[in-house]
Enzyme design. Structure first.
Site, short mmCIF file in Angstrom:
data_model
loop_
_atom_site.label_atom_id
_atom_site.label_comp_id
_atom_site.label_asym_id
_atom_site.label_seq_id
_atom_site.Cartn_x
_atom_site.Cartn_y
_atom_site.Cartn_z
CG HIS A 156 -1.99 -1.43 1.25
ND1 HIS A 156 -2.24 -1.68 2.46
CD2 HIS A 156 -2.40 -1.73 0.63
CE1 HIS A 156 -3.04 -3.04 2.56
NE2 HIS A 156 -3.02 -2.70 1.21
CE LYS A 192 2.13 2.53 6.15
NZ LYS A 192 1.94 1.77 5.36
CE1 TYR A 248 -0.01 1.66 8.89
CE2 TYR A 248 -0.62 -0.56 10.30
CZ TYR A 248 -0.67 0.50 9.42
OH TYR A 248 -2.14 0.69 9.02
CG ASP A 256 -4.08 -5.56 0.14
OD1 ASP A 256 -3.82 -4.50 -0.44
OD2 ASP A 256 -3.56 -5.80 1.00
#
Length: 184
Positions: free
Chosen positions: A62, A72, A132, A169
């Site tokens: 992503h 991140k 995250y 996905d």
């Protein structure tokens, strides 16, 4: 904390100082002043995310389009994952290359992935809990996905797992036709 630049220098492996004794352990998983001092980065995290996955679940690859791109800071609090960061920065000499690191609740390692990277992770253990921080808010209209098994990227995923993907996905773009990928 110990900070190590990886083969793509902007991706950083972070190993916190862990204090262990017979009672268990303690460590600061994030402290802004030390993070900024040790990484020389002036980033602000605005959102924390937490996911739980079963073995073989792959989330990613992503990314979000600018101006909503996200950096991140990732870590695992239960289990073990293979964490992947793919450089999608057009002007980068490492565009199209990736970093793969095993993060686990045992090793307590963290990965800092800056803006301009596609990101995904695969649960290697029976289950995992993955946390995250992001430098930008989730923006659904800016979200994109690169197909996990893209031949050009040639990511070396474990072959002994039954990979499970979300319907979204499964529809990821190929690296070659994605909006941001004129890596030449």
């Amino acid at each position: 904390m110990k900070v190590t630049s990886l083969s793509i220098p902007d991706v950083l492996l972070i190993e916190p100082h862990v204090y262990e004794d017979s009672r268990g352990f303690f460590f600061e998983s994030f402290r802004e002043d030390i993070f900024k001092k040790e990484t020389s980065l002036d980033v602000s995290f605005v959102q924390d995310n937490h996911s739980k996955s079963s073995q073989g679940v792959l989330r990613g690859l992503h990314y979000q389009l600018p101006p909503h791109a996200q950096g991140k800071l990732t870590r695992v609090i239960q289990g073990e994952v293979l964490d992947i960061a793919v450089d999608i920065r057009e002007s980068s000499p490492t565009c199209g290359q990736y970093i793969a690191e095993i993060l686990s609740s045992d090793n307590k390692k963290q990965l800092y992935i800056p803006e301009g990277f596609a990101h995904g992770f695969l649960t290697l253990s029976d289950t995992s809990e993955y946390l995250y921080k992001t430098t930008n808010f989730y923006h659904p209209k800016s979200e994109r996905c690169i197909l996990w098994n893209n031949a050009t990227l040639n990511i070396q995923w474990p072959k002994d797992l039954n990979i499970q993907l979300s319907p979204k996905d499964l529809l990821g773009d190929s690296f070659e036709v994605s909006e941001l990928f004129p890596c030449k």
